[in-house]
Design an enzyme around this catalytic site. Sequence first.
Site, PDB file in Angstrom:
ATOM      1  N   LEU A   1      56.019 -17.930   6.525  1.00  0.00           N
ATOM      2  CA  LEU A   1      57.355 -17.628   6.004  1.00  0.00           C
ATOM      3  C   LEU A   1      57.391 -18.047   4.544  1.00  0.00           C
ATOM      4  CD1 LEU A   1      59.490 -18.914   9.004  1.00  0.00           C
ATOM      5  CD2 LEU A   1      59.075 -16.537   8.365  1.00  0.00           C
ATOM      6  N   SER A   2      58.438 -17.630   3.822  1.00  0.00           N
ATOM      7  CA  SER A   2      58.467 -17.966   2.391  1.00  0.00           C
ATOM      8  C   SER A   2      58.401 -19.473   2.183  1.00  0.00           C
ATOM      9  CB  SER A   2      59.706 -17.375   1.710  1.00  0.00           C
ATOM     10  OG  SER A   2      60.876 -17.799   2.358  1.00  0.00           O
ATOM     11  N   GLU A   3      59.023 -20.260   3.097  1.00  0.00           N
ATOM     12  CA  GLU A   3      58.897 -21.720   3.013  1.00  0.00           C
ATOM     13  C   GLU A   3      58.865 -22.348   4.392  1.00  0.00           C
ATOM     14  OE1 GLU A   3      59.401 -21.911  -1.307  1.00  0.00           O
ATOM     15  OE2 GLU A   3      60.498 -20.704   0.152  1.00  0.00           O
ATOM     16  N   THR A   4      58.090 -23.413   4.488  1.00  0.00           N
ATOM     17  CA  THR A   4      58.137 -24.308   5.644  1.00  0.00           C
ATOM     18  C   THR A   4      58.545 -25.679   5.121  1.00  0.00           C
ATOM     19  OG1 THR A   4      56.449 -23.088   6.872  1.00  0.00           O
ATOM     20  CG2 THR A   4      56.815 -25.389   7.506  1.00  0.00           C
TER      21      THR A   4
END
Length: 288
Positions: A44-47
Amino acid sequence: MQIPIFTVDAFTNRPFSGNPAAVCLLENGLDEDLHQKIATEMNLSETAFIRKLHPGDDFTKSSCFGLRWFTPANEVPLCGHATLAAAAVLFHIQKNTNSVLTFVTLSGELKARQVEDHIVLDLPLYLTYPQVLQEVQELIKAAVGDMIIQDLRYSPDTKKLLVRLSDAYERSVLEELQVSAQRFLSAEKTGKVKGLILTLKGNSSGKHKGHDFYSRYFAPWYGLLEDPVTGSAHAVLSSYWSEQLGKKEMLAFQCSRRGGELKISLRNDGRVDIAGQIAVVLKGNLTF
C-alpha cells in the site's frame, strides 16, 4: 511471530475509497529490516508501525506512542493518511480512552483527537515560495503538457513542487488528466523535487460547489505514482490556499480515482488541523 495488522481507508467514510494504509501494532520491538519488508509485502502507499515507548505502556490506556511510516520502497518523514489510520486503530479498535493521542515521529510530535465522526490531526504547516518556471520546465511539461499554469511554488521543507492550474479549468479537467508520473524521474533535473502537487481553485457554483480547492499528488521518487489522498501535501496546500483565498477554514477534495475529502483549519500556533473520516476494511495478523 504474530503482529496485529489492519487496513484502514483514510479521508473517507466509505470502504474502498479514500487512501488505504496498513497499520501494525508492535507489542514488542521489531527488527529494523522487517519494517521495510512488511511495508513492501503490504504494497500500500504507506504502512504505519505503532510502537510502545515505555515497558508499561498499553495500547488502550497510554496516550503517547512512537509512529513510523514506510512506503513499499522506503521510510518517509511524514504521512498524514497513515497517521489518521493509526489513530483510528487506537481509538476505534483498541478503544483507547484518551481524548488526545500523541505520536513521536520523524516530523516531531503529532497529535490526533476525535471530534464527532472525524479524527483531527495536528500537523506542521509548510510555507511555499515562488519557483522559477525555467528550472523545472521539463518536469511541468511531463506533468501537464501545454496546460496553462497560473502559479508555481516550491516547499523546501517537504521538497514538494506545487503547480496551480489556471482558474479557467474545471475540476473534471484535473480529474481526467492522464499523468505518466514515471516520466517525472528523468524530467526532474534539479534533484530538489520529491513530490508534485497539481492544484486547482474550487468552484463556488455548479455540482461540485463547496470545495475551496482540488488537488492530485504524485511521488514517483518514493515509489508512489499517484497517492489517493495525501495529508502531508495538504500541509503545504493549506498554507498556499489560505494565503490565496484569505481563509483559515477550508474544505478540500483530492481528485484521485478513489477520491477523498479533508477539512482544514489553520491554527494560531503556525500549525494546521486536518480532519478526515475513516473506514476499517481489514483486521488480521501477520504471521512469520
